[in-house]
Design a protein around this motif. Structure first.
Motif, PDB file in Angstrom:
ATOM      1  N   ALA A  38       0.693  -1.153   0.070  1.00  0.00           N
ATOM      2  CA  ALA A  38       0.127  -0.132  -0.144  1.00  0.00           C
ATOM      3  C   ALA A  38       0.792   1.292   0.042  1.00  0.00           C
ATOM      4  CB  ALA A  38      -1.054   0.161   1.319  1.00  0.00           C
ATOM      5  N   GLN A  39       2.105   1.160   0.422  1.00  0.00           N
ATOM      6  CA  GLN A  39       2.981   2.371   0.611  1.00  0.00           C
ATOM      7  C   GLN A  39       3.872   2.337  -0.925  1.00  0.00           C
ATOM      8  OE1 GLN A  39       2.619   0.232   3.512  1.00  0.00           O
ATOM      9  NE2 GLN A  39       1.047   1.825   3.818  1.00  0.00           N
ATOM     10  N   ARG A  40       3.406   1.375  -1.650  1.00  0.00           N
ATOM     11  CA  ARG A  40       4.283   1.370  -3.232  1.00  0.00           C
ATOM     12  C   ARG A  40       5.723   0.892  -3.001  1.00  0.00           C
ATOM     13  NH1 ARG A  40       1.944   4.461  -7.642  1.00  0.00           N
ATOM     14  NH2 ARG A  40       3.817   4.883  -8.415  1.00  0.00           N
ATOM     15  N   GLN A  41       5.976  -0.069  -1.955  1.00  0.00           N
ATOM     16  CA  GLN A  41       7.174  -0.815  -1.790  1.00  0.00           C
ATOM     17  C   GLN A  41       7.101  -1.726  -2.893  1.00  0.00           C
ATOM     18  OE1 GLN A  41      10.357  -0.341   0.045  1.00  0.00           O
ATOM     19  NE2 GLN A  41      10.750  -1.922  -1.205  1.00  0.00           N
ATOM     20  N   THR A  42       7.927  -1.993  -3.568  1.00  0.00           N
ATOM     21  CA  THR A  42       7.949  -2.992  -4.745  1.00  0.00           C
ATOM     22  C   THR A  42       8.488  -4.050  -4.600  1.00  0.00           C
ATOM     23  OG1 THR A  42       9.801  -2.079  -5.883  1.00  0.00           O
ATOM     24  CG2 THR A  42       7.811  -0.980  -6.706  1.00  0.00           C
ATOM     25  N   ASN A  43       8.003  -5.101  -5.100  1.00  0.00           N
ATOM     26  CA  ASN A  43       8.622  -6.697  -5.045  1.00  0.00           C
ATOM     27  C   ASN A  43       8.716  -7.032  -6.622  1.00  0.00           C
ATOM     28  OD1 ASN A  43       7.453  -9.585  -4.460  1.00  0.00           O
ATOM     29  ND2 ASN A  43       9.146  -9.024  -2.848  1.00  0.00           N
ATOM     30  N   LEU A  44       9.339  -8.111  -6.539  1.00  0.00           N
ATOM     31  CA  LEU A  44       9.698  -8.808  -7.784  1.00  0.00           C
ATOM     32  C   LEU A  44      10.250 -10.307  -7.543  1.00  0.00           C
ATOM     33  CD1 LEU A  44       9.343  -8.112 -11.022  1.00  0.00           C
ATOM     34  CD2 LEU A  44      11.860  -7.936 -10.968  1.00  0.00           C
ATOM     35  N   ALA A  45       9.239 -11.099  -8.304  1.00  0.00           N
ATOM     36  CA  ALA A  45       9.793 -12.449  -8.099  1.00  0.00           C
ATOM     37  C   ALA A  45       9.470 -13.308  -9.139  1.00  0.00           C
ATOM     38  CB  ALA A  45       9.039 -13.060  -6.793  1.00  0.00           C
ATOM     39  N   VAL A  46      10.262 -14.227  -9.514  1.00  0.00           N
ATOM     40  CA  VAL A  46      10.283 -15.159 -10.556  1.00  0.00           C
ATOM     41  C   VAL A  46       9.349 -16.234 -10.203  1.00  0.00           C
ATOM     42  CG1 VAL A  46      12.208 -16.559  -9.898  1.00  0.00           C
ATOM     43  CG2 VAL A  46      11.507 -16.462 -12.454  1.00  0.00           C
ATOM     44  N   PHE A  47       8.347 -16.610 -11.268  1.00  0.00           N
ATOM     45  CA  PHE A  47       7.359 -17.737 -10.851  1.00  0.00           C
ATOM     46  C   PHE A  47       7.243 -18.667 -12.075  1.00  0.00           C
ATOM     47  CE2 PHE A  47       5.929 -15.291  -7.222  1.00  0.00           C
ATOM     48  CZ  PHE A  47       5.205 -16.184  -6.517  1.00  0.00           C
ATOM     49  N   SER A  48       7.148 -19.940 -11.949  1.00  0.00           N
ATOM     50  CA  SER A  48       6.873 -20.703 -13.020  1.00  0.00           C
ATOM     51  C   SER A  48       5.401 -21.515 -12.954  1.00  0.00           C
ATOM     52  CB  SER A  48       8.015 -21.970 -13.087  1.00  0.00           C
ATOM     53  OG  SER A  48       7.900 -22.718 -11.961  1.00  0.00           O
ATOM     54  N   ASN A  49       4.819 -21.485 -11.941  1.00  0.00           N
ATOM     55  CA  ASN A  49       3.396 -21.996 -11.727  1.00  0.00           C
ATOM     56  C   ASN A  49       2.427 -21.138 -12.153  1.00  0.00           C
ATOM     57  OD1 ASN A  49       4.579 -24.517 -10.887  1.00  0.00           O
ATOM     58  ND2 ASN A  49       4.942 -23.798  -8.687  1.00  0.00           N
ATOM     59  N   VAL A  50       2.286 -20.786 -13.484  1.00  0.00           N
ATOM     60  CA  VAL A  50       1.492 -19.694 -13.999  1.00  0.00           C
ATOM     61  C   VAL A  50       0.818 -20.600 -14.999  1.00  0.00           C
ATOM     62  CG1 VAL A  50       1.191 -17.608 -14.997  1.00  0.00           C
ATOM     63  CG2 VAL A  50       2.852 -17.883 -13.202  1.00  0.00           C
ATOM     64  N   PHE A  51      -0.605 -20.408 -15.219  1.00  0.00           N
ATOM     65  CA  PHE A  51      -1.145 -21.320 -16.246  1.00  0.00           C
ATOM     66  C   PHE A  51      -2.456 -20.683 -16.775  1.00  0.00           C
ATOM     67  CE2 PHE A  51      -1.915 -22.574 -11.848  1.00  0.00           C
ATOM     68  CZ  PHE A  51      -3.295 -22.570 -11.721  1.00  0.00           C
TER      69      PHE A  51
END
Length: 213
Positions: A38-51
Protein backbone atom coordinates in the motif's frame (compact mmCIF):
# COMPACT_ATOMS: atom_id res chain seq x y z
CA UNK A 1 15.52 -46.78 -15.79
CA UNK A 2 14.19 -45.47 -12.47
CA UNK A 3 10.72 -46.26 -11.25
CA UNK A 4 9.56 -44.91 -7.90
CA UNK A 5 6.31 -45.61 -6.07
CA UNK A 6 4.52 -43.02 -3.95
CA UNK A 7 6.10 -44.63 -0.88
CA UNK A 8 9.55 -44.24 -2.44
CA UNK A 9 8.85 -40.61 -3.31
CA UNK A 10 7.64 -39.78 0.19
CA UNK A 11 10.83 -41.31 1.65
CA UNK A 12 13.19 -39.28 -0.58
CA UNK A 13 15.52 -36.56 0.61
CA UNK A 14 13.48 -33.35 0.65
CA UNK A 15 15.68 -31.45 -1.81
CA UNK A 16 16.01 -34.41 -4.18
CA UNK A 17 12.24 -34.91 -4.16
CA UNK A 18 11.58 -31.22 -4.76
CA UNK A 19 13.92 -31.12 -7.75
CA UNK A 20 12.48 -34.34 -9.18
CA UNK A 21 8.81 -33.44 -8.92
CA UNK A 22 9.36 -29.86 -10.09
CA UNK A 23 11.19 -31.15 -13.16
CA UNK A 24 9.04 -34.05 -14.33
CA UNK A 25 6.06 -31.81 -14.98
CA UNK A 26 7.97 -30.56 -18.04
CA UNK A 27 8.69 -27.14 -19.45
CA UNK A 28 6.80 -24.24 -17.90
CA UNK A 29 6.67 -20.47 -18.42
CA UNK A 30 9.17 -18.35 -16.54
CA UNK A 31 7.60 -15.03 -15.56
CA UNK A 32 8.42 -12.15 -13.25
CA UNK A 33 5.60 -11.19 -10.91
CA UNK A 34 5.57 -7.52 -9.96
CA UNK A 35 3.73 -6.29 -6.86
CA UNK A 36 3.74 -3.42 -4.40
CA UNK A 37 2.32 -2.83 -0.96
CA UNK A 38 0.00 0.00 0.00
CA UNK A 39 3.01 2.31 0.44
CA UNK A 40 4.29 1.42 -3.08
CA UNK A 41 7.22 -0.59 -1.74
CA UNK A 42 7.88 -2.79 -4.76
CA UNK A 43 8.59 -6.51 -4.97
CA UNK A 44 9.64 -8.73 -7.88
CA UNK A 45 9.72 -12.54 -7.92
CA UNK A 46 10.22 -15.21 -10.56
CA UNK A 47 7.36 -17.73 -10.87
CA UNK A 48 6.87 -20.81 -13.03
CA UNK A 49 3.54 -22.13 -11.75
CA UNK A 50 1.45 -19.86 -13.99
CA UNK A 51 -1.28 -21.24 -16.24
CA UNK A 52 -4.28 -20.38 -18.43
CA UNK A 53 -7.66 -20.67 -16.71
CA UNK A 54 -10.05 -19.21 -19.27
CA UNK A 55 -10.44 -16.69 -22.08
CA UNK A 56 -13.96 -15.38 -21.48
CA UNK A 57 -13.42 -13.84 -19.02
CA UNK A 58 -9.67 -13.74 -19.45
CA UNK A 59 -8.22 -15.48 -16.39
CA UNK A 60 -4.72 -16.66 -15.49
CA UNK A 61 -3.92 -18.85 -12.50
CA UNK A 62 -0.82 -18.97 -10.33
CA UNK A 63 0.26 -21.22 -7.47
CA UNK A 64 2.07 -19.65 -4.51
CA UNK A 65 3.92 -22.02 -2.21
CA UNK A 66 2.77 -22.36 1.43
CA UNK A 67 4.03 -20.08 4.16
CA UNK A 68 6.63 -21.87 6.32
CA UNK A 69 6.64 -20.77 9.93
CA UNK A 70 8.28 -17.35 10.18
CA UNK A 71 8.72 -16.90 6.41
CA UNK A 72 7.21 -13.85 4.76
CA UNK A 73 5.54 -14.15 1.37
CA UNK A 74 5.82 -10.62 0.02
CA UNK A 75 4.20 -11.39 -3.34
CA UNK A 76 1.13 -12.99 -1.79
CA UNK A 77 0.84 -10.33 0.92
CA UNK A 78 1.00 -7.54 -1.65
CA UNK A 79 -1.60 -9.16 -3.93
CA UNK A 80 -3.94 -9.54 -0.98
CA UNK A 81 -3.35 -5.95 0.13
CA UNK A 82 -3.74 -4.19 -3.22
CA UNK A 83 -5.67 -6.68 -5.34
CA UNK A 84 -3.39 -6.26 -8.37
CA UNK A 85 -0.13 -7.62 -9.78
CA UNK A 86 1.76 -7.94 -13.05
CA UNK A 87 3.25 -10.77 -15.11
CA UNK A 88 6.32 -9.95 -17.19
CA UNK A 89 8.23 -12.06 -19.69
CA UNK A 90 12.03 -11.96 -19.74
CA UNK A 91 14.83 -13.18 -22.02
CA UNK A 92 17.55 -15.75 -21.49
CA UNK A 93 20.07 -12.91 -21.20
CA UNK A 94 18.08 -11.71 -18.16
CA UNK A 95 17.70 -15.17 -16.61
CA UNK A 96 20.47 -14.78 -14.02
CA UNK A 97 18.95 -11.57 -12.70
CA UNK A 98 15.45 -13.05 -12.83
CA UNK A 99 16.60 -16.11 -10.87
CA UNK A 100 18.19 -13.84 -8.26
CA UNK A 101 14.74 -12.43 -7.43
CA UNK A 102 14.01 -15.75 -5.69
CA UNK A 103 16.50 -14.82 -2.94
CA UNK A 104 14.90 -13.87 0.37
CA UNK A 105 15.43 -10.13 0.41
CA UNK A 106 13.95 -8.20 3.34
CA UNK A 107 10.60 -6.55 2.76
CA UNK A 108 12.13 -3.06 2.65
CA UNK A 109 14.56 -3.92 -0.14
CA UNK A 110 13.07 -4.10 -3.62
CA UNK A 111 14.16 -6.94 -5.87
CA UNK A 112 13.83 -4.50 -8.78
CA UNK A 113 16.84 -2.49 -7.66
CA UNK A 114 18.64 -5.45 -6.05
CA UNK A 115 18.66 -7.47 -9.28
CA UNK A 116 18.99 -4.80 -11.95
CA UNK A 117 15.40 -4.49 -13.16
CA UNK A 118 13.51 -1.20 -13.42
CA UNK A 119 9.96 -0.74 -12.19
CA UNK A 120 7.52 0.83 -14.64
CA UNK A 121 4.25 2.34 -13.43
CA UNK A 122 1.41 2.53 -15.94
CA UNK A 123 -1.35 5.04 -15.19
CA UNK A 124 -3.06 4.42 -11.87
CA UNK A 125 -2.41 0.68 -11.87
CA UNK A 126 -1.11 -0.07 -8.37
CA UNK A 127 1.45 -2.73 -9.29
CA UNK A 128 4.75 -2.22 -11.13
CA UNK A 129 5.62 -3.72 -14.49
CA UNK A 130 9.15 -4.64 -15.55
CA UNK A 131 10.39 -1.82 -17.77
CA UNK A 132 11.36 -3.05 -21.22
CA UNK A 133 9.67 -6.45 -20.89
CA UNK A 134 8.43 -7.53 -24.33
CA UNK A 135 5.17 -8.87 -22.88
CA UNK A 136 3.49 -7.31 -19.84
CA UNK A 137 0.19 -8.32 -18.27
CA UNK A 138 -1.70 -6.42 -15.60
CA UNK A 139 -4.02 -8.54 -13.46
CA UNK A 140 -6.53 -8.01 -10.68
CA UNK A 141 -7.22 -10.62 -8.03
CA UNK A 142 -10.38 -12.50 -8.99
CA UNK A 143 -10.19 -15.44 -6.59
CA UNK A 144 -7.88 -16.73 -3.87
CA UNK A 145 -8.04 -20.18 -2.34
CA UNK A 146 -5.77 -21.95 0.11
CA UNK A 147 -5.63 -25.57 -1.02
CA UNK A 148 -6.19 -27.93 1.88
CA UNK A 149 -4.15 -30.76 0.35
CA UNK A 150 -0.79 -28.98 0.81
CA UNK A 151 -1.54 -25.41 1.98
CA UNK A 152 -0.45 -23.84 -1.30
CA UNK A 153 -2.31 -20.75 -2.48
CA UNK A 154 -4.23 -20.65 -5.74
CA UNK A 155 -4.38 -17.14 -7.16
CA UNK A 156 -6.67 -16.51 -10.11
CA UNK A 157 -6.19 -13.16 -11.80
CA UNK A 158 -8.45 -11.34 -14.22
CA UNK A 159 -6.47 -9.87 -17.11
CA UNK A 160 -6.83 -6.08 -17.03
CA UNK A 161 -4.22 -5.20 -19.65
CA UNK A 162 -1.90 -6.85 -22.16
CA UNK A 163 1.10 -5.09 -23.72
CA UNK A 164 2.78 -7.04 -26.52
CA UNK A 165 4.76 -6.10 -29.65
CA UNK A 166 2.45 -5.99 -32.66
CA UNK A 167 4.90 -7.99 -34.76
CA UNK A 168 4.65 -11.11 -32.57
CA UNK A 169 0.83 -11.30 -32.64
CA UNK A 170 -0.35 -13.52 -35.50
CA UNK A 171 -3.49 -12.89 -37.51
CA UNK A 172 -5.37 -15.54 -35.52
CA UNK A 173 -4.44 -13.93 -32.18
CA UNK A 174 -1.77 -16.47 -31.20
CA UNK A 175 1.50 -15.05 -29.96
CA UNK A 176 4.96 -15.87 -31.32
CA UNK A 177 6.73 -16.26 -27.98
CA UNK A 178 9.96 -17.21 -29.74
CA UNK A 179 9.90 -13.88 -31.53
CA UNK A 180 9.29 -12.13 -28.22
CA UNK A 181 12.38 -13.80 -26.72
CA UNK A 182 10.37 -15.42 -23.91
CA UNK A 183 12.02 -18.25 -21.99
CA UNK A 184 10.83 -21.49 -20.45
CA UNK A 185 11.94 -23.12 -17.22
CA UNK A 186 12.32 -26.62 -15.85
CA UNK A 187 12.65 -27.56 -12.22
CA UNK A 188 13.77 -24.83 -9.86
CA UNK A 189 16.87 -23.50 -11.55
CA UNK A 190 16.99 -24.09 -15.34
CA UNK A 191 16.02 -21.54 -17.99
CA UNK A 192 15.76 -22.25 -21.70
CA UNK A 193 15.29 -20.58 -25.04
CA UNK A 194 12.72 -22.31 -27.22
CA UNK A 195 12.75 -23.00 -30.95
CA UNK A 196 9.81 -22.25 -33.26
CA UNK A 197 8.47 -25.81 -32.92
CA UNK A 198 5.46 -26.82 -35.00
CA UNK A 199 1.91 -25.48 -35.21
CA UNK A 200 -1.15 -27.48 -36.22
CA UNK A 201 -4.65 -26.57 -37.32
CA UNK A 202 -7.65 -27.26 -35.06
CA UNK A 203 -7.95 -31.03 -34.77
CA UNK A 204 -11.11 -32.70 -36.13
CA UNK A 205 -12.22 -36.33 -36.14
CA UNK A 206 -11.46 -38.27 -39.32
CA UNK A 207 -9.06 -35.59 -40.53
CA UNK A 208 -5.27 -35.99 -40.37
CA UNK A 209 -3.17 -33.39 -38.53
CA UNK A 210 -2.51 -30.34 -40.69
CA UNK A 211 0.61 -28.26 -40.09
CA UNK A 212 0.43 -24.48 -40.12
CA UNK A 213 3.19 -22.25 -41.41
Amino acid sequence: MHKWTRTDIEAMDKRFRGNLINGIAGFKPALLVGTADAQRQTNLAVFSNVFHVGAAPALIGMIVRPDPEGTERHTLDNIRATGVYTLNHFTLAQAANAHQTSARYPRNRSEFSATGFEAEWQGDFAAPFVAGAAIQLGLSLAEHQELAINNTHLIIGRVESVTVPAEVVRDDGSVNLVGAGSVATTGLDSYHNVDPGERFAYAKPEQPPRRLN
